[in-house]
Design an enzyme around this catalytic site. Structure first.
Site, PDB file in Angstrom:
ATOM      1  N   ASP A  15     -11.672  21.524  13.102  1.00  0.00           N
ATOM      2  CA  ASP A  15     -12.596  21.015  12.094  1.00  0.00           C
ATOM      3  C   ASP A  15     -12.371  19.516  11.882  1.00  0.00           C
ATOM      4  OD1 ASP A  15     -14.614  21.124  10.243  1.00  0.00           O
ATOM      5  OD2 ASP A  15     -13.375  21.917   8.630  1.00  0.00           O
ATOM      6  N   ASN A  63     -23.937  27.384  14.147  1.00  0.00           N
ATOM      7  CA  ASN A  63     -23.991  25.964  14.515  1.00  0.00           C
ATOM      8  C   ASN A  63     -25.200  25.707  15.401  1.00  0.00           C
ATOM      9  OD1 ASN A  63     -20.383  25.631  14.981  1.00  0.00           O
ATOM     10  ND2 ASN A  63     -21.608  25.389  13.135  1.00  0.00           N
TER      11      ASN A  63
END
Length: 235
Positions: A15, A63
């Site tokens: 991340d 995503n």
């Protein structure tokens, strides 16, 4: 070299690419680009430390469907370029690292990207020293639902389900359980059920460091912290 306290299987939730790029005044594309280079250096360090399996979350199904199409186009371009490079990557071939890719990428990625991924898989198919697994267009909940549905279809609704039956039908059926899960970026949680079955007994390592800034030395710190932890395993 691997020792008794070296994790056999490390999984990574990387991340922070977009936040790192914003802090540097760079584009999101450049953040993802640096994130891929970070992974290559971390993968080499993991292999050199004797970690046999490294699994990397590259893109979730959400995503792909929900992010800005321009960002997704940039990621697909990077996947095409980097998987093509992996086919002849000296570090990969010197260390005999097998590349595998799990998820729904075959269903939704454009053909040129699929071909690049398939080329990297084929170029390393005979290696067995280390395994690097990318999870692309992947969602852990989706994986689990598929496995359960397969059991129902093959064994019938009244079958007594066992852990072995579930594991044999997961995308990760050929991978051992995760020993150490690393998440960067300062948000200490799992996402979209990432490898939910395989991380059930994993040690967790969270760091504030954004993924593009995560270094091989940071991996060393995570592995050394893992080695120092007491693991009771239910005792």
């Amino acid at each position: 070299m691997q020792t008794e306290n070296t994790p056999r299987h490390i999984a990574i939730i990387p991340d922070g690419n977009r936040r790192w790029a914003k802090e540097k005044g760079l584009s999101t594309y450049e953040g993802h680009q640096q994130g891929i280079e970070t992974f290559r250096s971390v993968l080499n360090r993991a292999a050199d430390r004797g970690v046999q399996f490294v699994s990397m979350w590259g893109m979730s199904i959400d995503n792909f469907k929900k992010r800005d199409p321009r960002e997704i186009a940039g990621l697909l371009k990077l996947f095409h370029t980097k998987f093509t490079e992996l086919q002849t990557d000296k570090d990969i071939h010197d260390r005999k690292i097998k590349i595998q890719v799990l998820g729904r990428w075959k269903e939704i990625f454009p053909k040129p990207v699929r071909s690049a991924i398939e080329g990297a898989i084929a170029a390393t198919a005979n290696y067995d020293s280390y395994t690097c697994t990318f999870l692309l267009a992947y969602n852990g909940t989706d994986e689990m639902v598929q496995a359960v549905q397969q059991i129902v279809n093959e064994e019938g609704p009244d079958t007594e389900v066992t852990p072995k039956m579930i594991k044999e039908r997961l995308l990760t059926r050929d991978l051992p359980s995760v020993d150490l899960l690393i998440r960067t970026g300062g948000e200490p949680h799992n996402s979209a059920g990432f490898m939910m079955w395989d991380v059930a007994d994993a040690q967790l390592f969270f760091t504030e460091t954004l993924w593009p800034a995560f270094s091989p030395e940071d991996l060393d710190n995570a592995v050394e912290e893992y080695a120092g932890r007491e693991r009771r395993r239910g005792k």
